[in-house]
Design a protein around this motif. Structure first.
Motif, mmCIF file in Angstrom:
data_model
loop_
_atom_site.group_PDB
_atom_site.id
_atom_site.type_symbol
_atom_site.label_atom_id
_atom_site.label_comp_id
_atom_site.label_asym_id
_atom_site.label_seq_id
_atom_site.Cartn_x
_atom_site.Cartn_y
_atom_site.Cartn_z
ATOM 1 N N LEU A 204 -99.619 1.595 1.751
ATOM 2 C CA LEU A 204 -100.072 0.368 2.376
ATOM 3 C C LEU A 204 -99.048 -0.112 3.393
ATOM 4 N N ALA A 205 -99.530 -0.608 4.480
ATOM 5 C CA ALA A 205 -98.641 -1.174 5.492
ATOM 6 C C ALA A 205 -98.127 -2.517 5.027
ATOM 7 N N ALA A 206 -96.934 -2.891 5.480
ATOM 8 C CA ALA A 206 -96.321 -4.132 5.017
ATOM 9 C C ALA A 206 -97.044 -5.349 5.546
ATOM 10 N N ALA A 207 -97.534 -5.299 6.785
ATOM 11 C CA ALA A 207 -98.191 -6.460 7.370
ATOM 12 C C ALA A 207 -99.672 -6.430 7.071
ATOM 13 N N PRO A 208 -100.264 -7.534 6.545
ATOM 14 C CA PRO A 208 -101.685 -7.562 6.225
ATOM 15 C C PRO A 208 -102.566 -7.226 7.414
ATOM 16 N N ALA A 209 -102.123 -7.564 8.642
ATOM 17 C CA ALA A 209 -102.952 -7.350 9.824
ATOM 18 C C ALA A 209 -103.216 -5.882 10.078
ATOM 19 N N ILE A 210 -102.375 -4.976 9.563
ATOM 20 C CA ILE A 210 -102.591 -3.552 9.796
ATOM 21 C C ILE A 210 -102.815 -2.803 8.480
ATOM 22 N N ALA A 211 -103.333 -3.521 7.496
ATOM 23 C CA ALA A 211 -103.609 -2.895 6.200
ATOM 24 C C ALA A 211 -104.691 -1.836 6.340
ATOM 25 N N GLU A 212 -104.680 -0.839 5.450
ATOM 26 C CA GLU A 212 -105.686 0.216 5.461
ATOM 27 C C GLU A 212 -107.043 -0.365 5.105
ATOM 28 N N LYS A 213 -108.117 0.276 5.610
ATOM 29 C CA LYS A 213 -109.457 -0.168 5.269
ATOM 30 C C LYS A 213 -109.755 0.163 3.809
ATOM 31 N N ALA A 214 -110.674 -0.616 3.218
ATOM 32 C CA ALA A 214 -110.874 -0.588 1.774
ATOM 33 C C ALA A 214 -111.277 0.782 1.243
ATOM 34 N N ASP A 215 -112.153 1.495 1.931
ATOM 35 C CA ASP A 215 -112.649 2.771 1.403
ATOM 36 C C ASP A 215 -111.535 3.786 1.192
ATOM 37 N N ARG A 216 -110.501 3.732 2.013
ATOM 38 C CA ARG A 216 -109.424 4.705 1.912
ATOM 39 C C ARG A 216 -108.623 4.530 0.626
ATOM 40 N N ALA A 217 -108.655 3.329 0.038
ATOM 41 C CA ALA A 217 -107.894 3.057 -1.176
ATOM 42 C C ALA A 217 -108.717 3.254 -2.444
ATOM 43 N N LYS A 218 -109.996 3.568 -2.302
ATOM 44 C CA LYS A 218 -110.865 3.724 -3.465
ATOM 45 C C LYS A 218 -110.794 5.148 -4.019
ATOM 46 N N PRO A 219 -111.030 5.302 -5.322
ATOM 47 C CA PRO A 219 -111.071 6.657 -5.893
ATOM 48 C C PRO A 219 -112.281 7.427 -5.376
ATOM 49 N N MET A 220 -112.143 8.726 -5.305
ATOM 50 C CA MET A 220 -113.247 9.597 -4.908
ATOM 51 C C MET A 220 -113.915 10.133 -6.164
ATOM 52 N N ASN A 221 -115.205 9.883 -6.320
ATOM 53 C CA ASN A 221 -115.984 10.350 -7.465
ATOM 54 C C ASN A 221 -116.941 11.439 -7.002
ATOM 55 N N VAL A 222 -116.909 12.573 -7.667
ATOM 56 C CA VAL A 222 -117.710 13.714 -7.256
ATOM 57 C C VAL A 222 -118.536 14.214 -8.430
ATOM 58 N N GLU A 223 -119.818 14.455 -8.178
ATOM 59 C CA GLU A 223 -120.697 15.088 -9.164
ATOM 60 C C GLU A 223 -121.229 16.387 -8.570
ATOM 61 N N ALA A 224 -121.286 17.434 -9.404
ATOM 62 C CA ALA A 224 -121.752 18.737 -8.935
ATOM 63 C C ALA A 224 -122.164 19.575 -10.131
ATOM 64 N N ASP A 225 -122.700 20.764 -9.848
ATOM 65 C CA ASP A 225 -123.069 21.675 -10.930
ATOM 66 C C ASP A 225 -121.871 22.443 -11.459
ATOM 67 N N ALA A 226 -120.860 22.657 -10.610
ATOM 68 C CA ALA A 226 -119.687 23.420 -11.043
ATOM 69 C C ALA A 226 -118.462 22.972 -10.259
ATOM 70 N N LEU A 227 -117.283 23.172 -10.877
ATOM 71 C CA LEU A 227 -116.016 22.791 -10.263
ATOM 72 C C LEU A 227 -114.981 23.873 -10.507
ATOM 73 N N ARG A 228 -114.231 24.205 -9.448
ATOM 74 C CA ARG A 228 -113.073 25.094 -9.573
ATOM 75 C C ARG A 228 -111.870 24.345 -9.019
ATOM 76 N N TYR A 229 -110.839 24.133 -9.862
ATOM 77 C CA TYR A 229 -109.690 23.313 -9.479
ATOM 78 C C TYR A 229 -108.422 24.153 -9.454
ATOM 79 N N ASP A 230 -107.628 23.970 -8.387
ATOM 80 C CA ASP A 230 -106.353 24.665 -8.229
ATOM 81 C C ASP A 230 -105.262 23.608 -8.183
ATOM 82 N N ASP A 231 -104.483 23.490 -9.260
ATOM 83 C CA ASP A 231 -103.472 22.441 -9.350
ATOM 84 C C ASP A 231 -102.325 22.687 -8.382
ATOM 85 N N VAL A 232 -101.975 23.936 -8.161
ATOM 86 C CA VAL A 232 -100.865 24.252 -7.262
ATOM 87 C C VAL A 232 -101.203 23.844 -5.830
#
Length: 209
Positions: free
Chosen positions: A16-44
């Protein structure tokens, strides 16, 4: 991972930017929720690949497609590439800040960059601005890049690479009047409201990463 249904909430660690006037827009700070039939995750690699009837929500953002690859950088910003089923189009929708308007678009491939807050529609690309449920602006081309931070977009017609959906490789656009009786903004709200019409730009055609 071969699950009939996979659901993942990916928390975004936003700087987050220090000054409220240049704060990030709300959607960028929200979690991303994904639904699908299958998932492959690579932690590295910090990469998740979702396949089969993919539906993504992130604040006001909604994305749909057949496959999505999500990456997260060391600072927590997320980016994703969505592809559609053969012959179909992937879908993206997001609310504009401060007004009852939405941007939505379609393409064979959609690239979303959470850090830059940009989205790119590639292949049979279409983008619309809706005021409530009414289409205000509409454009189509080979590639459309939308910059949500600056409310700007750029369209590439594809030149000689014509397709049935874009004959002649030309850009097509319908833009609502900036000032009219139907779109006039009340004086009290005029000072704080963002521009009523999206501004075409030639400065945002760089690749989304």
């Amino acid at each position: 991972m071969k699950n009939n249904f996979a659901s993942l909430a990916v928390a975004a660690a936003v700087v987050l930017a220090a000054a409220p006037a240049i704060a990030e827009k709300a959607d960028r700070a929200k979690p991303m929720n994904v639904e699908a039939d299958a998932l492959r995750y690579d932690d590295v690699q910090q990469t998740s690949v979702f396949t089969g009837r993919v539906v993504v929500t992130k604040g006001t953002i909604v994305i749909r497609g057949a496959k999505m690859t999500v990456k997260q950088d060391p600072e927590g910003y997320q980016s994703g590439t969505v592809t559609a089923e053969p012959g179909k189009l992937a879908f993206f929708r997001q609310k504009r800040d401060g007004v009852d308007e939405y941007i939505e678009g379609e393409g064979e491939t959609i690239e979303y960059d959470g850090r830059a807050d940009k989205v790119k529609f590639i292949g049979r690309a279409e983008m619309r601005r809706l005021r409530g449920t009414t289409i205000a602006d509409e454009t189509s081309g080979s590639v459309i890049t939308y910059d949500n931070t600056n409310d700007q977009f750029a369209v590439d017609g594809g030149g000689s690479a014509a397709t049935p959906a874009n004959p002649g490789g030309r850009v097509r656009a319908t833009l609502a009047p900036r000032n009219s009786a139907a779109t006039a903004t009340p004086p009290a709200a005029a000072a704080s409201a963002p521009p009523a019409r999206l501004r075409p730009s030639t400065t945002i055609r760089q690749e989304v990463r």
